[in-house]
Write an enzyme that holds these catalytic residues in place. Structure first.
Site, PDB file in Angstrom:
ATOM      1  N   CYS A   1     -26.796   9.307 -21.674  1.00  0.00           N
ATOM      2  CA  CYS A   1     -27.841   8.575 -22.390  1.00  0.00           C
ATOM      3  C   CYS A   1     -29.113   8.495 -21.536  1.00  0.00           C
ATOM      4  CB  CYS A   1     -27.320   7.218 -22.833  1.00  0.00           C
ATOM      5  SG  CYS A   1     -28.349   6.427 -24.105  1.00  0.00           S
TER       6      CYS A   1
ATOM      7  N   HIS B   1     -22.901   8.621 -26.052  1.00  0.00           N
ATOM      8  CA  HIS B   1     -21.981   7.933 -25.135  1.00  0.00           C
ATOM      9  C   HIS B   1     -20.569   8.476 -25.336  1.00  0.00           C
ATOM     10  CE1 HIS B   1     -24.616   4.758 -23.531  1.00  0.00           C
ATOM     11  NE2 HIS B   1     -25.245   4.888 -24.682  1.00  0.00           N
TER      12      HIS B   1
ATOM     13  N   GLU C   1     -17.963   7.842 -23.679  1.00  0.00           N
ATOM     14  CA  GLU C   1     -16.983   6.774 -23.467  1.00  0.00           C
ATOM     15  C   GLU C   1     -16.794   5.897 -24.704  1.00  0.00           C
ATOM     16  OE1 GLU C   1     -20.865   4.704 -22.465  1.00  0.00           O
ATOM     17  OE2 GLU C   1     -20.042   6.735 -22.382  1.00  0.00           O
TER      18      GLU C   1
END
Length: 197
Positions: free
Chosen positions: A77, A179, A181
């Site tokens: 990001c 993202h 994750e």
């Protein structure tokens, strides 16, 4: 294998560490230059403003170290945007300078709100080890208002009013605007691919 998550004081540090642990790897969150230099893989996360994260990197004397790293580095990001030379955010901020490009604000388009929040497709421009076992046009989770325009280092694009770089690579530097994750199994696969490069 020593995996370093650079401590940029961002809120997603723990979630990245947990995502890496689920893949069977151990990582450390640190801003110690010696640990960064000896790491096998480095992740530069970012949530917040370019100016705030660059201030931390300068305080820790990490800017030149990051720019000259030879091992694989993944910017996530804002972390990806910091690879540019300059960010339009915060009335303009000089950034790390791996890419001779500027990160710019997403254009306000009717019926699309800013920031760009939610799931969106990525479109591969080239084959890459980062995309191993990931289907074309897979969806990832985005949260951002600034972008890197499509350029020679763009290896995947997304569209939100305009096309933008969703994944970049220059030599050992990889960046993702989304993202991983927070992107379920597909995001986990991308992290796994990076750790196995």
């Amino acid at each position: 294998m020593k995996i370093v998550i650079l401590n940029t004081k961002c809120s997603n540090l723990t979630s990245i560490k947990i995502a890496i642990k689920r893949l069977g790897y151990h990582s450390i969150i640190t801003s110690d230059p010696n640990l960064v230099l000896t790491a096998k893989k480095i992740i530069l996360p970012g949530i917040g403003t370019a100016a705030a994260v660059m201030k931390i990197l300068h305080q820790k004397n990490l800017v030149d170290i990051i720019k000259n790293l030879k091992q694989p580095v993944l910017g996530i990001c804002l972390g990806m945007q910091l690879f540019c030379t300059f960010s339009e955010e915060c009335s303009g901020t000089n950034t790390i300078g791996v890419l001779n490009h500027c990160s710019s604000k997403l254009l306000q388009v009717p019926n699309l709100s800013l920031p760009h929040v939610g799931w969106n497709n990525i479109f591969f421009k080239t084959n890459n080890l980062l995309f191993k076992n990931i289907k074309k046009e897979s969806r990832f989770y985005f949260l951002h208002s600034y972008i890197i325009p499509v350029n020679r280092y763009t290896i995947a694009t997304s569209y939100y009013g305009i096309p933008f770089s969703s994944v970049i690579q220059k030599d050992n530097f990889f960046g993702v605007q989304f993202h991983p994750e927070k992107s379920g199994n597909t995001g986990s696969q991308l992290l796994k691919n990076f750790l196995e490069i």
